[in-house]
Design a protein around this motif. Structure first.
Motif, PDB file in Angstrom:
ATOM      1  N   SER A 141     105.951 -80.903 -30.750  1.00  0.00           N
ATOM      2  CA  SER A 141     105.791 -82.047 -30.312  1.00  0.00           C
ATOM      3  C   SER A 141     106.543 -83.246 -30.679  1.00  0.00           C
ATOM      4  N   MET A 142     106.988 -83.451 -31.955  1.00  0.00           N
ATOM      5  CA  MET A 142     107.424 -84.333 -32.569  1.00  0.00           C
ATOM      6  C   MET A 142     109.163 -84.194 -32.803  1.00  0.00           C
ATOM      7  N   ALA A 143     110.006 -85.308 -32.510  1.00  0.00           N
ATOM      8  CA  ALA A 143     111.350 -85.376 -32.665  1.00  0.00           C
ATOM      9  C   ALA A 143     111.597 -85.173 -34.122  1.00  0.00           C
ATOM     10  N   PRO A 144     112.531 -84.733 -34.553  1.00  0.00           N
ATOM     11  CA  PRO A 144     113.016 -84.541 -35.574  1.00  0.00           C
ATOM     12  C   PRO A 144     112.908 -85.783 -36.783  1.00  0.00           C
ATOM     13  N   SER A 145     113.566 -86.930 -35.937  1.00  0.00           N
ATOM     14  CA  SER A 145     113.463 -88.109 -36.937  1.00  0.00           C
ATOM     15  C   SER A 145     111.834 -88.684 -36.966  1.00  0.00           C
ATOM     16  N   ASP A 146     110.772 -88.340 -35.965  1.00  0.00           N
ATOM     17  CA  ASP A 146     109.687 -88.728 -36.168  1.00  0.00           C
ATOM     18  C   ASP A 146     108.917 -87.796 -37.185  1.00  0.00           C
ATOM     19  N   ARG A 147     109.330 -86.643 -37.390  1.00  0.00           N
ATOM     20  CA  ARG A 147     108.943 -85.734 -38.439  1.00  0.00           C
ATOM     21  C   ARG A 147     109.465 -86.164 -39.737  1.00  0.00           C
ATOM     22  N   LYS A 148     110.467 -86.581 -39.857  1.00  0.00           N
ATOM     23  CA  LYS A 148     110.932 -87.195 -41.287  1.00  0.00           C
ATOM     24  C   LYS A 148     110.595 -88.173 -41.723  1.00  0.00           C
ATOM     25  N   GLN A 149     110.264 -89.338 -40.691  1.00  0.00           N
ATOM     26  CA  GLN A 149     109.568 -90.491 -40.932  1.00  0.00           C
ATOM     27  C   GLN A 149     107.829 -90.277 -41.453  1.00  0.00           C
ATOM     28  N   LEU A 150     107.244 -89.393 -40.568  1.00  0.00           N
ATOM     29  CA  LEU A 150     105.812 -89.117 -40.928  1.00  0.00           C
ATOM     30  C   LEU A 150     105.803 -88.210 -42.464  1.00  0.00           C
ATOM     31  N   ALA A 151     106.702 -87.427 -42.693  1.00  0.00           N
ATOM     32  CA  ALA A 151     106.818 -86.841 -43.969  1.00  0.00           C
ATOM     33  C   ALA A 151     106.961 -87.941 -45.094  1.00  0.00           C
ATOM     34  N   ASN A 152     107.847 -88.684 -44.889  1.00  0.00           N
ATOM     35  CA  ASN A 152     108.161 -89.955 -45.966  1.00  0.00           C
ATOM     36  C   ASN A 152     106.939 -90.530 -46.080  1.00  0.00           C
ATOM     37  N   LEU A 153     106.234 -91.055 -44.983  1.00  0.00           N
ATOM     38  CA  LEU A 153     105.131 -91.798 -44.867  1.00  0.00           C
ATOM     39  C   LEU A 153     103.724 -91.108 -45.742  1.00  0.00           C
ATOM     40  N   LEU A 154     103.703 -90.069 -45.459  1.00  0.00           N
ATOM     41  CA  LEU A 154     102.560 -88.985 -45.904  1.00  0.00           C
ATOM     42  C   LEU A 154     102.896 -89.085 -47.470  1.00  0.00           C
ATOM     43  N   SER A 155     104.215 -88.599 -47.664  1.00  0.00           N
ATOM     44  CA  SER A 155     104.445 -88.521 -49.132  1.00  0.00           C
ATOM     45  C   SER A 155     104.176 -89.707 -50.126  1.00  0.00           C
ATOM     46  N   GLY A 156     104.228 -90.859 -49.489  1.00  0.00           N
ATOM     47  CA  GLY A 156     104.108 -92.019 -50.153  1.00  0.00           C
ATOM     48  C   GLY A 156     102.531 -92.003 -50.425  1.00  0.00           C
ATOM     49  N   LEU A 157     101.806 -92.007 -49.673  1.00  0.00           N
ATOM     50  CA  LEU A 157     100.447 -91.976 -49.520  1.00  0.00           C
ATOM     51  C   LEU A 157      99.925 -91.066 -50.435  1.00  0.00           C
ATOM     52  N   LEU A 158     100.442 -89.694 -50.307  1.00  0.00           N
ATOM     53  CA  LEU A 158      99.818 -88.455 -51.089  1.00  0.00           C
ATOM     54  C   LEU A 158     100.045 -89.170 -52.552  1.00  0.00           C
ATOM     55  N   SER A 159     101.335 -89.480 -52.859  1.00  0.00           N
ATOM     56  CA  SER A 159     101.695 -89.726 -54.249  1.00  0.00           C
ATOM     57  C   SER A 159     100.892 -90.884 -54.888  1.00  0.00           C
ATOM     58  N   ALA A 160     100.529 -92.025 -54.131  1.00  0.00           N
ATOM     59  CA  ALA A 160     100.021 -93.122 -54.620  1.00  0.00           C
ATOM     60  C   ALA A 160      98.307 -92.426 -54.960  1.00  0.00           C
ATOM     61  N   HIS A 161      97.739 -91.651 -54.112  1.00  0.00           N
ATOM     62  CA  HIS A 161      96.451 -91.141 -54.439  1.00  0.00           C
ATOM     63  C   HIS A 161      96.474 -90.071 -55.616  1.00  0.00           C
ATOM     64  N   GLU A 162      97.405 -89.301 -55.514  1.00  0.00           N
ATOM     65  CA  GLU A 162      97.739 -88.353 -56.780  1.00  0.00           C
ATOM     66  C   GLU A 162      97.973 -88.996 -58.052  1.00  0.00           C
ATOM     67  N   SER A 163      98.755 -90.057 -58.017  1.00  0.00           N
ATOM     68  CA  SER A 163      98.763 -90.750 -59.345  1.00  0.00           C
ATOM     69  C   SER A 163      97.414 -91.404 -59.717  1.00  0.00           C
ATOM     70  N   SER A 164      96.875 -92.023 -58.887  1.00  0.00           N
ATOM     71  CA  SER A 164      95.478 -92.759 -59.389  1.00  0.00           C
ATOM     72  C   SER A 164      94.422 -91.724 -59.584  1.00  0.00           C
ATOM     73  N   ASP A 165      94.542 -90.474 -59.154  1.00  0.00           N
ATOM     74  CA  ASP A 165      93.589 -89.380 -59.289  1.00  0.00           C
ATOM     75  C   ASP A 165      94.007 -88.544 -60.586  1.00  0.00           C
ATOM     76  N   GLY A 166      95.108 -88.713 -61.024  1.00  0.00           N
ATOM     77  CA  GLY A 166      95.478 -87.873 -62.137  1.00  0.00           C
ATOM     78  C   GLY A 166      96.032 -86.647 -61.857  1.00  0.00           C
ATOM     79  N   GLN A 167      96.035 -86.071 -60.480  1.00  0.00           N
ATOM     80  CA  GLN A 167      96.741 -84.966 -59.961  1.00  0.00           C
ATOM     81  C   GLN A 167      98.170 -85.017 -59.857  1.00  0.00           C
ATOM     82  N   THR A 168      98.768 -83.750 -60.198  1.00  0.00           N
ATOM     83  CA  THR A 168     100.170 -83.786 -59.878  1.00  0.00           C
ATOM     84  C   THR A 168     100.642 -82.467 -58.878  1.00  0.00           C
TER      85      THR A 168
END
Length: 169
Positions: A141-168
Motif C-alpha cells: 500500500s506504500m509508494a516506493p518513495s514513502d517506503r524509502k522515507q519510512l525506512a530512513n526515519l525508522l533507521s534514525g530512530l532505531l539507531s538513536a535507541h540502540e546507541s543509548s541502550d548499548g545494542q548494536t
C-alpha cells in the motif's frame, strides 16, 4: 482515512486537551503495526514449520554464508535478530527438527559451531522466498518513495535507541 489510534487520540483530546499526545500516536501505531505484521509473518513461518526466532537463526546462517563449518554460537548470537538468552532453546529445537547441526569445534574444544543441514538449507530457502513475498505484500500500500522515507526515519530512530541502550545488532 482514520486508523484505530486516531480514535484514542481524539478521546485524549477531549478529556485532556492541553496534553500533547502526539508521541502516543506514533508509538501506538508502531506497537499496533508490530502486532499485526508479526501475526502476518508468523503465518508464513508456520507454513514452513518454523517460529520467528527459528527463522531468524536459519536466515542468519544462510545470509552470513557460514558454509559447512557454520558459525560459533557467539557469532550467531551477535548476528541474529534475537537475544543471546533466546538462542539456546531455539538451537535445541532446530537440532531436534534436523535443520541445524551443533558440533564442538575440533580446533577449539570450548567452541560450539552451528551449521545448516541439507534439510535446514532447503527449509530456509523456501521460507525466505515466501517471507520476502509476504513482506512485499504487507508494504504494497506504500509508494516506493514513502517506503524509502519510512525506512530512513525508522533507521534514525532505531539507531538513536540502540546507541543509548548499548545494542548494536
Amino acid at each position: 482515512m482514520p486508523d484505530s489510534v486516531d480514535r484514542i487520540l481524539a478521546q485524549w483530546a477531549t478529556v485532556r486537551p492541553n496534553l500533547d499526545v502526539s508521541a502516543m500516536g506514533i508509538l501506538g501505531r508502531l506497537s499496533r503495526l508490530t502486532r499485526l505484521l508479526e501475526r502476518a509473518q508468523s503465518d508464513v513461518f508456520d507454513a514452513h514449520g518454523l517460529h520467528a526466532g527459528e527463522f531468524d537463526i536459519l536466515a542468519t546462517l544462510l545470509r552470513t554464508d557460514a558454509g559447512p563449518r557454520g558459525l560459533t554460537a557467539g557469532a550467531l548470537s551477535d548476528s541474529a535478530m534475537v537475544t543471546s538468552g533466546a538462542i539456546t532453546n531455539r538451537l535445541d529445537r532446530l537440532v531436534a527438527k534436523g535443520l541445524i547441526s551443533r558440533e564442538i569445534d575440533p580446533e577449539n574444544r570450548r567452541t560450539v559451531r552451528v551449521a545448516l543441514t541439507a534439510a535446514g538449507a532447503e527449509v530456509i530457502e523456501g521460507a525466505l522466498v515466501a517471507h520476502v513475498e509476504n513482506e512485499e505484500r504487507l508494504l504494497s500500500s506504500m509508494a516506493p518513495s514513502d517506503r524509502k522515507q519510512l525506512a530512513n526515519l525508522l533507521s534514525g530512530l532505531l539507531s538513536a535507541h540502540e546507541s543509548s541502550d548499548g545494542q548494536t545488532n
